[in-house]
Scaffold this motif. Structure first.
Motif, PDB file in Angstrom:
ATOM      1  N   PRO A 103       0.839  -1.199   0.000  1.00  0.00           N
ATOM      2  CA  PRO A 103       0.000   0.000   0.000  1.00  0.00           C
ATOM      3  C   PRO A 103       0.879   1.255   0.000  1.00  0.00           C
ATOM      4  N   LEU A 104       0.326   2.353  -0.508  1.00  0.00           N
ATOM      5  CA  LEU A 104       1.069   3.606  -0.567  1.00  0.00           C
ATOM      6  C   LEU A 104       1.246   4.166   0.848  1.00  0.00           C
ATOM      7  N   ASP A 105       2.491   4.484   1.187  1.00  0.00           N
ATOM      8  CA  ASP A 105       2.722   5.189   2.451  1.00  0.00           C
ATOM      9  C   ASP A 105       3.379   6.526   2.133  1.00  0.00           C
ATOM     10  N   PRO A 106       2.602   7.600   2.073  1.00  0.00           N
ATOM     11  CA  PRO A 106       3.180   8.896   1.706  1.00  0.00           C
ATOM     12  C   PRO A 106       4.039   9.494   2.822  1.00  0.00           C
ATOM     13  N   GLY A 107       4.145   8.842   3.972  1.00  0.00           N
ATOM     14  CA  GLY A 107       5.003   9.354   5.041  1.00  0.00           C
ATOM     15  C   GLY A 107       4.365  10.465   5.859  1.00  0.00           C
ATOM     16  N   LEU A 108       3.031  10.436   5.937  1.00  0.00           N
ATOM     17  CA  LEU A 108       2.339  11.464   6.711  1.00  0.00           C
ATOM     18  C   LEU A 108       2.149  11.061   8.163  1.00  0.00           C
ATOM     19  N   GLY A 109       2.540   9.809   8.487  1.00  0.00           N
ATOM     20  CA  GLY A 109       2.317   9.341   9.848  1.00  0.00           C
ATOM     21  C   GLY A 109       0.901   8.838  10.039  1.00  0.00           C
ATOM     22  N   LEU A 110       0.181   8.572   8.929  1.00  0.00           N
ATOM     23  CA  LEU A 110      -1.185   8.067   9.018  1.00  0.00           C
ATOM     24  C   LEU A 110      -1.190   6.627   8.500  1.00  0.00           C
ATOM     25  N   ALA A 111      -2.144   5.840   9.016  1.00  0.00           N
ATOM     26  CA  ALA A 111      -2.237   4.452   8.572  1.00  0.00           C
ATOM     27  C   ALA A 111      -2.613   4.421   7.089  1.00  0.00           C
ATOM     28  N   PRO A 112      -2.197   3.390   6.337  1.00  0.00           N
ATOM     29  CA  PRO A 112      -2.500   3.326   4.902  1.00  0.00           C
ATOM     30  C   PRO A 112      -3.999   3.379   4.614  1.00  0.00           C
ATOM     31  N   ASP A 113      -4.779   2.807   5.519  1.00  0.00           N
ATOM     32  CA  ASP A 113      -6.224   2.777   5.263  1.00  0.00           C
ATOM     33  C   ASP A 113      -6.943   3.892   6.014  1.00  0.00           C
ATOM     34  N   TYR A 114      -6.239   4.984   6.327  1.00  0.00           N
ATOM     35  CA  TYR A 114      -6.862   6.014   7.170  1.00  0.00           C
ATOM     36  C   TYR A 114      -8.106   6.596   6.507  1.00  0.00           C
TER      37      TYR A 114
END
Lengths: 384, 391
Positions: free
Chosen positions: B336-347
């Protein structure tokens, strides 16, 4: 036994120990204050909040009701407006509360059952409820609830117009300094006449009648000065929804003033009652023995001695009234505290703003206690 | 005489010192204050106070650098949200004691995005004039309180505004029987506004621009304002259109109900982008809150609702796959994409399934006030709500 060979060692010298202890306490207090200040400055810097007083020159960005204040004027001008409103409220409040308080205090000791009980109910009720409650009640119930809408204004001929937007009365026209000059001349004339009559009375023993002379003389000077200065007058006129002319008291000012006077008078009344009772009974009896009238007995014998006792605690009440005037912010009377709140809400930094607010109240309080102390010194028994 | 004089002088000197301490910008300020203080109180105190000052100077207060509110929120497992609790539609407390409204739902959106659970919100009611100070001092993590984003608030209040959740504008409300049909009729009237808001300055500026004289009376609480308005203390009530709608729809029947009031909806005379705000200098937390809001907008654009988002078939649409946190085919592995925002991938799935997309949040809270989407429609429908691409 007689081993008094010089001074004890430093660590057992009472004077040194006392000094060391005091120095430690002062040092600790200063350290804590500095630590807090330093914390505040560090945190403010971290959050990029200005800590200086530059904001006073920035435009205020809020209007002030009941004044010509323009929102492009600086914050300092707004604070001056607020200070004027606070002083107006405090000074008028102090005068009215003193008059009402002294009257009720005397009524508390009246021979008349009805008067005595009414005064007692008033004092016991008002003294035991919070001022904020009285203030909001006066504003919502009395002003907003009873005063008529502008289109149904109560009118008293050309003299007064009253509605929920304010009370307007017949007033002097033109420059303020003229009005102040007339009042000053009137008071000066009254005072000089009273002094002159007193001197004559002291020399000849004839009745002075200072009150009569001062009032008549003052009234004559008032009329003459008014005519000489050409001071006009304006009457309030209802023009649609607005009242033009005359002088207008906003309903917020009215409610705040009424609440402060009613509340503080109840405290002053108790002080006056206690002070009258503290005057030795013999003083009143001596006045009776000299066949003085009831008024003379109270006015010339009992009250002057009671006032000597009453002045310091009444001074406290004046301080309370001046500080309590800040509660008027709740009903949105634009006094100093409300102006500070508005300016903080319009991006003035909070800590410097409130520090300045406290400093201003401190100065007001110090001036009041300075005046009260002068009065107290003049009234005090001169010991010979 | 001399003695009593110094008694008045001492507190004044103290007050002056506090002032000096506040306005001093350089670091030597504290020590300077210390010596002055010692000088005024007693010369012999100099040694003691100087040592104290040095001691205080070495202490470094504040949070350690690099610590973000995002970390503390995750550690505490709760989002503290600064709200207003007396504004129907946006945020008020219902009969069961629950915080309901548009702003309250965006608090829940943030909690769902960051913590995965929309119920982990602590609502902190705050007064208008204290809101920025409270945010600065950390009483809550994010201010979602119907607050207009302006340049000077952004610059001088130590806060950062994020994506506006609602584009509003100021208007005017009058009694239906007042005879006014436009702002231009209202020369020589009294206008009531809520104090400490942008409304005060706006209304004064607008009437001045039109060459009309009015008096602006500001009130601290809406309750008192309503009492005053009902009693005829003022002719007009000016506020943001959304607020006026909310107040009108809840106007008590004893005073004539909503029918007795008229809002000049065609005369909106200010821009009021209502945006959440966080403390300056914490970009990780700011980004997390921003993207929580964007998720609701993006979801509406994709046609994802709280009903259909769970188990939604993304098909071959890579953008949709990324948004739903599904595994996206990469060069070697599927992740899954993790843009590095500190949010879960399925947020985004958590946000939309637990709270709803932007359109749902709007409908649930503001439709009852007869508010239309207007500026708050999606950009695809000609509105301003637009989310940057999630990739």
């Amino acid at each position: 036994m007689a081993t008094t060979t010089g001074r004890p060692p430093l660590w057992r010298d009472v004077r040194v120990l006392a000094w060391a202890f005091q120095l430690t306490v002062v040092g600790l207090v200063v350290a804590i204050v500095l630590w807090l200040l330093d914390n505040f400055r560090a945190n403010s810097e971290r959050l990029n909040i200005p800590t200086g007083y530059d904001y006073l020159d920035q435009p205020a960005n809020f209007p002030i009701p009941g004044s010509d204040f323009n929102q492009r004027q600086p914050v300092s001008d707004a604070l001056v407006e607020g200070l004027q409103n606070t002083l107006r409220l405090a000074v008028t409040g102090i005068v009215l509360a003193t008059v009402l308080g002294v009257l009720i205090g005397i009524a508390r000791l009246s021979q008349n059952f009805l008067l005595r009980s009414a005064a007692r109910v008033y004092v016991e009720f008002v003294r035991n409820v919070p001022l904020l409650g009285i203030l909001v009640l006066f504003y919502i119930a009395l002003v907003l609830g009873v005063f008529p809408r502008p289109d149904e204004s109560w009118k008293l001929g050309p003299l007064a117009v009253l509605n929920v937007r304010g009370a307007s009365v017949f007033w002097f026209e033109g420059g303020n300094w003229k009005f102040v000059l007339v009042v000053a001349l009137t008071l000066l004339a009254g005072w000089l006449l009273a002094r002159w009559r007193r001197r004559i009375a002291d020399r000849t023993g004839r009745p002075a009648r200072t009150g009569l002379w001062a009032l008549t003389g003052g009234a004559v000077v008032l009329v003459v000065a008014w005519l000489v200065l050409g001071l006009g007058a304006t009457a309030p006129e209802l023009d649609g929804r607005l009242v033009t002319g005359g002088i207008t008291m906003t309903p917020e000012y009215f409610a705040a003033l009424a609440a402060l006077v009613v509340y503080t008078a109840s405290h002053i009344a108790e002080i006056v009652r206690g002070s009258i009772q503290a005057v030795p009974r013999g003083q009143g009896e001596a006045a009776d023995a000299l066949a003085l009238s009831g008024f003379q007995r109270t006015w010339f014998v009992v009250l002057p001695q009671a006032m000597r006792i009453a002045v310091p605690p009444i001074g406290n009440q004046y301080l309370n009234l001046a500080k309590n005037s800040s509660l008027a912010a709740v009903i949105s009377f634009p006094e100093l505290t409300q102006i500070t709140q508005l300016s903080v809400a319009n991006r003035s930094p909070a800590v410097p703003s409130y520090a300045l607010l406290l400093a201003i109240y401190l100065v007001i309080s110090l001036v009041i206690s300075f005046v009260v102390n002068i009065v107290n010194r003049r009234l005090a028994i001169v010991e010979r | 005489m001399r003695r009593s004089f110094t008694r008045y002088l001492a507190p004044l000197a103290a007050a002056a010192l506090i002032g000096a301490g506040c306005s001093d910008d350089d670091d030597d300020g504290a020590a300077g204050v210390a010596t002055t203080a010692a000088g005024t109180s007693a010369g012999s105190l100099a040694t003691a106070t100087t040592t104290a000052a040095t001691g205080a100077g070495t202490t470094t207060p504040g949070a350690p650098a690099g610590e973000s509110t995002l970390d503390t929120v995750i550690a505490n497992d709760v989002v503290r949200c600064g709200v207003r609790d007396d504004l129907p539609g946006f945020n008020f407390v219902d009969q069961s004691g629950e915080q309901v409204g548009f702003d309250a739902d965006f608090c829940r959106v943030i909690a769902a995005a960051v913590l995965g659970d929309a119920t982990k919100v602590e609502f902190v009611p705050v007064e208008t004039d204290a809101r920025f100070t409270a945010l600065q001092s950390g009483e809550f993590d994010v201010l979602v309180r119907n607050t207009t984003w302006t340049a000077s608030r952004d610059g001088a209040e130590g806060v950062t505004f994020l994506h506006p959740t609602y584009y509003d504008g100021q208007s005017m409300m009058v009694a239906a029987d007042s005879g006014f049909s436009s702002i231009d009729d209202m020369d020589g009237t009294v206008i009531c506004v809520a104090g400490g808001t942008t409304s005060e300055g706006n209304v004064a500026a607008e009437f001045a621009r039109r060459g009309l004289t009015i008096e602006v009376q500001s009130f601290e609480t809406v309750d008192l304002l309503q009492e005053a308005f009902t009693a005829g203390r003022c002719d007009g009530w000016s506020s943001d259109l959304s607020q006026l709608k909310g107040l009108r729809s809840n106007y008590p029947d004893a005073q004539g109900g909503p029918e007795s009031l008229v809002i000049f909806e065609d005369e909106v005379f200010s821009k009021e982008p209502l945006a959440p705000a966080v403390v300056d200098g914490d970009s990780r937390w700011a980004q997390a809150v921003d993207w929580a809001i964007y998720a609701t907008i993006q979801a509406e654009e994709f046609g994802l609702t709280s009903e259909n988002i769970e188990g939604f078939d993304a098909g071959d649409d890579v953008n949709l796959q990324r948004f739903l946190g599904a595994e996206v085919e990469g060069e070697d592995v599927a992740a899954p994409l993790d843009p590095g925002l500190g949010l879960a991938p399925d947020y985004a799935v958590q946000v939309v399934s637990q709270v709803g997309n932007y359109g749902e949040i709007f409908e649930n809270n503001l439709a009852a006030l007869e508010l239309e989407r207007g500026l708050n429609a999606l950009w695809t429908d000609g509105g301003l709500q637009y989310a940057p691409p999630y990739r």
